[in-house]
Design a protein around this motif. Structure first.
Motif, mmCIF file in Angstrom:
data_model
loop_
_atom_site.group_PDB
_atom_site.id
_atom_site.type_symbol
_atom_site.label_atom_id
_atom_site.label_comp_id
_atom_site.label_asym_id
_atom_site.label_seq_id
_atom_site.Cartn_x
_atom_site.Cartn_y
_atom_site.Cartn_z
ATOM 1 N N THR A 61 0.912 -1.471 0.273
ATOM 2 C CA THR A 61 -0.129 0.131 0.270
ATOM 3 C C THR A 61 0.533 1.303 -0.193
ATOM 4 O OG1 THR A 61 -1.366 -1.110 0.778
ATOM 5 C CG2 THR A 61 -1.730 1.463 0.556
ATOM 6 N N LEU A 62 0.980 2.131 -0.747
ATOM 7 C CA LEU A 62 1.449 3.384 -1.167
ATOM 8 C C LEU A 62 0.265 4.604 -0.218
ATOM 9 C CD1 LEU A 62 4.000 5.140 -1.967
ATOM 10 C CD2 LEU A 62 2.610 5.332 -4.536
ATOM 11 N N TYR A 63 0.975 5.547 0.594
ATOM 12 C CA TYR A 63 0.181 6.129 0.575
ATOM 13 C C TYR A 63 1.035 8.399 0.310
ATOM 14 C CZ TYR A 63 -1.901 10.697 3.547
ATOM 15 O OH TYR A 63 -2.600 11.444 3.901
ATOM 16 N N VAL A 64 -0.384 8.704 -0.206
ATOM 17 C CA VAL A 64 -0.078 10.218 -0.857
ATOM 18 C C VAL A 64 -0.623 10.749 -0.604
ATOM 19 C CG1 VAL A 64 0.639 11.209 -2.963
ATOM 20 C CG2 VAL A 64 1.299 8.673 -3.131
ATOM 21 N N GLN A 65 0.267 12.081 -0.115
ATOM 22 C CA GLN A 65 -1.196 13.267 0.063
ATOM 23 C C GLN A 65 -0.136 14.601 -0.115
ATOM 24 O OE1 GLN A 65 -0.889 13.046 4.500
ATOM 25 N NE2 GLN A 65 0.323 15.217 4.388
ATOM 26 N N ALA A 66 -1.216 15.731 -0.505
ATOM 27 C CA ALA A 66 -0.590 17.048 -1.383
ATOM 28 C C ALA A 66 -1.108 18.316 -0.206
ATOM 29 C CB ALA A 66 -1.293 16.871 -2.340
ATOM 30 N N ALA A 67 -0.352 19.096 -0.531
ATOM 31 C CA ALA A 67 -1.211 20.516 -0.014
ATOM 32 C C ALA A 67 -1.198 20.179 2.111
ATOM 33 C CB ALA A 67 -2.682 20.741 -0.454
ATOM 34 N N SER A 68 -0.140 19.772 2.291
ATOM 35 C CA SER A 68 -0.014 20.086 3.993
ATOM 36 C C SER A 68 -0.114 21.532 3.962
ATOM 37 C CB SER A 68 0.819 19.109 4.177
ATOM 38 O OG SER A 68 0.943 19.267 5.413
ATOM 39 N N ASP A 69 0.643 21.888 2.866
ATOM 40 C CA ASP A 69 0.618 23.131 3.565
ATOM 41 C C ASP A 69 -0.444 24.328 1.853
ATOM 42 O OD1 ASP A 69 2.673 23.632 6.030
ATOM 43 O OD2 ASP A 69 3.609 22.632 4.115
ATOM 44 N N GLY A 70 -1.107 25.253 2.676
ATOM 45 C CA GLY A 70 -2.402 25.181 1.462
ATOM 46 C C GLY A 70 -1.592 26.170 0.653
ATOM 47 N N ASP A 71 -0.430 26.612 0.441
ATOM 48 C CA ASP A 71 -0.345 27.319 -0.776
ATOM 49 C C ASP A 71 1.190 26.746 -1.493
ATOM 50 O OD1 ASP A 71 2.112 27.623 1.025
ATOM 51 O OD2 ASP A 71 2.070 30.181 0.729
ATOM 52 N N VAL A 91 -4.879 8.305 -1.455
ATOM 53 C CA VAL A 91 -4.595 9.302 -1.842
ATOM 54 C C VAL A 91 -5.597 10.028 -1.249
ATOM 55 C CG1 VAL A 91 -4.525 11.293 -3.508
ATOM 56 C CG2 VAL A 91 -3.638 8.639 -3.810
ATOM 57 N N VAL A 92 -4.862 11.562 -0.388
ATOM 58 C CA VAL A 92 -5.545 12.943 0.195
ATOM 59 C C VAL A 92 -5.183 13.850 -0.919
ATOM 60 C CG1 VAL A 92 -5.543 13.931 2.138
ATOM 61 C CG2 VAL A 92 -5.429 12.127 2.561
ATOM 62 N N GLY A 93 -5.920 14.324 -1.629
ATOM 63 C CA GLY A 93 -5.885 15.719 -2.432
ATOM 64 C C GLY A 93 -5.225 16.438 -2.050
ATOM 65 N N ILE A 94 -6.211 16.894 -1.261
ATOM 66 C CA ILE A 94 -6.165 18.446 -0.027
ATOM 67 C C ILE A 94 -6.304 17.919 1.526
ATOM 68 C CG2 ILE A 94 -6.773 20.334 0.381
ATOM 69 C CD1 ILE A 94 -7.947 20.678 -2.769
ATOM 70 N N VAL A 95 -4.787 18.789 1.870
ATOM 71 C CA VAL A 95 -4.511 17.862 3.339
ATOM 72 C C VAL A 95 -5.096 19.369 4.414
ATOM 73 C CG1 VAL A 95 -3.582 17.716 5.919
ATOM 74 C CG2 VAL A 95 -3.107 16.051 3.074
ATOM 75 N N ASN A 96 -4.599 20.679 4.109
ATOM 76 C CA ASN A 96 -4.710 22.031 4.639
ATOM 77 C C ASN A 96 -6.580 22.101 4.495
ATOM 78 O OD1 ASN A 96 -4.789 24.024 6.015
ATOM 79 N ND2 ASN A 96 -2.033 23.756 5.943
ATOM 80 N N TYR A 97 -7.035 21.955 4.168
ATOM 81 C CA TYR A 97 -8.457 22.190 3.834
ATOM 82 C C TYR A 97 -8.308 23.335 3.489
ATOM 83 C CZ TYR A 97 -13.409 22.183 2.996
ATOM 84 O OH TYR A 97 -14.597 23.274 2.563
ATOM 85 N N HIS A 98 -8.269 24.673 4.766
ATOM 86 C CA HIS A 98 -9.161 25.445 5.303
ATOM 87 C C HIS A 98 -8.009 26.787 4.778
ATOM 88 C CE1 HIS A 98 -12.267 24.560 7.757
ATOM 89 N NE2 HIS A 98 -10.825 23.580 9.003
ATOM 90 N N ALA A 99 -6.238 26.543 5.395
ATOM 91 C CA ALA A 99 -5.815 27.549 4.410
ATOM 92 C C ALA A 99 -5.734 26.918 2.330
ATOM 93 C CB ALA A 99 -3.735 26.921 4.737
ATOM 94 N N PHE A 100 -6.109 25.621 2.319
ATOM 95 C CA PHE A 100 -5.713 26.055 0.394
ATOM 96 C C PHE A 100 -6.930 26.621 -0.096
ATOM 97 C CE2 PHE A 100 -7.914 23.746 -3.454
ATOM 98 C CZ PHE A 100 -7.417 23.674 -4.148
ATOM 99 N N GLN A 101 -8.540 26.542 0.934
ATOM 100 C CA GLN A 101 -9.322 27.821 0.297
ATOM 101 C C GLN A 101 -8.911 29.080 -0.316
ATOM 102 O OE1 GLN A 101 -12.392 26.276 -0.919
ATOM 103 N NE2 GLN A 101 -11.403 24.259 0.377
ATOM 104 N N VAL A 102 -7.797 29.716 0.886
ATOM 105 C CA VAL A 102 -8.132 31.523 0.963
ATOM 106 C C VAL A 102 -6.423 30.808 0.584
ATOM 107 C CG1 VAL A 102 -9.621 31.974 2.638
ATOM 108 C CG2 VAL A 102 -7.615 30.586 3.335
ATOM 109 N N ALA A 103 -5.241 30.078 0.084
ATOM 110 C CA ALA A 103 -4.478 30.122 -0.097
ATOM 111 C C ALA A 103 -3.214 30.538 0.271
ATOM 112 C CB ALA A 103 -4.009 30.997 -2.356
ATOM 113 N N GLU A 104 -3.297 30.550 1.458
ATOM 114 C CA GLU A 104 -2.348 30.455 2.494
ATOM 115 C C GLU A 104 -1.416 29.420 2.881
ATOM 116 O OE1 GLU A 104 -4.761 32.592 5.662
ATOM 117 O OE2 GLU A 104 -4.814 34.471 5.512
ATOM 118 N N HIS A 105 -0.860 29.363 3.434
ATOM 119 C CA HIS A 105 0.473 28.773 4.358
ATOM 120 C C HIS A 105 -0.092 28.075 5.126
ATOM 121 C CE1 HIS A 105 4.103 26.538 3.737
ATOM 122 N NE2 HIS A 105 4.287 26.829 5.097
#
Length: 318
Positions: A45-55, A81-95
């Motif tokens: 099993t391979l786990y992949v995640q992205a956008a732990s930091d929202g920008d 796969v978790v495509g976006i981890v830092n959900y709240h930061a991603f929404q406002v393009a912040e780190h």
């Protein structure tokens, strides 16, 4: 049947869903986008995640391109796969997560009853620790940086060799082999016995196509190199740094770099000049040690003491 949040896939299937991690300020559920690719044959099993930091969006670009290419009929094992981890930061393009002003990649392994970031870290860590390998896709924030992979467990860790091999298989060309801060997934994963690396895919505002391409190639290198897909990988030698020298601005003004990313640096070489608006040199900054020009600020204007660039040190090839 393999599940992740609301996604559930039988062998030979792909499914998409949401991993709930709490509620937003209006009381609606917050769910991270997830995918399960369950191979037709048994395997790792391979786990992949992205956008732990929202920008840091290049990892999302990698997921966006890799997942549609994954045919479960050709895969042995499972890809979570978790495509976006830092959900709240991603929404406002912040780190940082704006709900609790936290850098998500300092919150692992998390806390199911903690802050917003700790709850997200807990939920994603539970998913990650179901895997045999972990890829935590990052980038050098919005600074310009070479494409590299970070091994963060430290050279004395029992899984250091396995993490280094995973970084080599990913194959960006450059590796930072330096123990990371507490709370990083690339620190917490190896502590659970799972080889984990942190690919840092360049640095950009938005998406950088070349860094995304290298990230896509890296994920497929791992899939082939560890038996998820047919076809081996001839891991090429990687240039490794074991530390950084960071440089700031001794004067305020405009930065004029005299090195390009990836350039060899010798002690005493001029890294950059600081000029006034009219081009008159106010200060010249030279390298303290030999190394590689690794990272530079994106904007040219600086105030006294502001970060300007980094040089990777302790360079070797492995």
């Amino acid at each position: 049947m393999t599940t992740l949040g609301s996604a559930s896939a039988a062998p030979g299937e792909v499914d998409f869903g949401r991993l709930e991690v709490g509620e937003s300020r209006d009381g609606s559920a917050v769910g991270l986008p997830v995918a399960v690719v369950n191979g037709a044959r048994d395997g790792k099993t391979l786990y992949v995640q992205a956008a732990s930091d929202g920008d840091e969006l290049n990892g999302v670009g990698v997921v966006n391109r890799v997942v549609p290419q994954l045919d479960p009929a050709e895969i042995s094992g499972t890809v979570l796969v978790v495509g976006i981890v830092n959900y709240h930061a991603f929404q406002v393009a912040e780190h940082r997560n704006p709900i609790d002003d936290t850098k998500m990649n300092r919150a692992y392994p998390g806390d199911a009853s903690g802050t917003s970031s700790e709850r997200i870290a807990h939920a994603t860590f539970e998913a990650a620790t179901r895997a045999d390998l972990i890829l935590d896709l990052h980038q050098g924030s919005t600074s310009r940086m070479i494409d590299e992979v970070r091994v963060r467990c430290g050279t004395r860790h029992r899984l250091h060799r396995e993490c280094l091999e995973l970084a080599k298989t990913f194959g960006c060309g450059y590796v930072l082999d330096q123990k990371g801060p507490d709370g990083q997934l690339a620190r917490a994963g190896p502590d659970e016995g799972i080889p984990t690396v942190d690919p840092e895919l360049g640095g950009a505002v938005g998406w950088d196509r070349e860094s995304i391409r290298k990230g896509v190639d890296g994920v497929f290198n791992v899939l082939r190199g560890y038996g998820f897909l047919d076809g081996g990988v001839d891991a090429e030698p990687q240039t490794r740094a074991t530390g950084f020298d960071q440089y700031g601005a001794p004067r305020g003004g405009v930065v004029r770099f005299e090195k390009e990313l990836g350039d060899e640096v010798r002690a005493g070489d001029t890294l950059y000049r600081i000029t006034d608006v009219f081009g008159t040199t106010k200060a010249r900054v030279t390298a303290d040690n030999d190394g590689l020009f690794w990272r530079e600020r994106r904007l040219p204007q600086v105030a006294t003491g502001e970060y300007v660039c980094s040089v990777g040190t302790g360079i070797d090839t492995y």
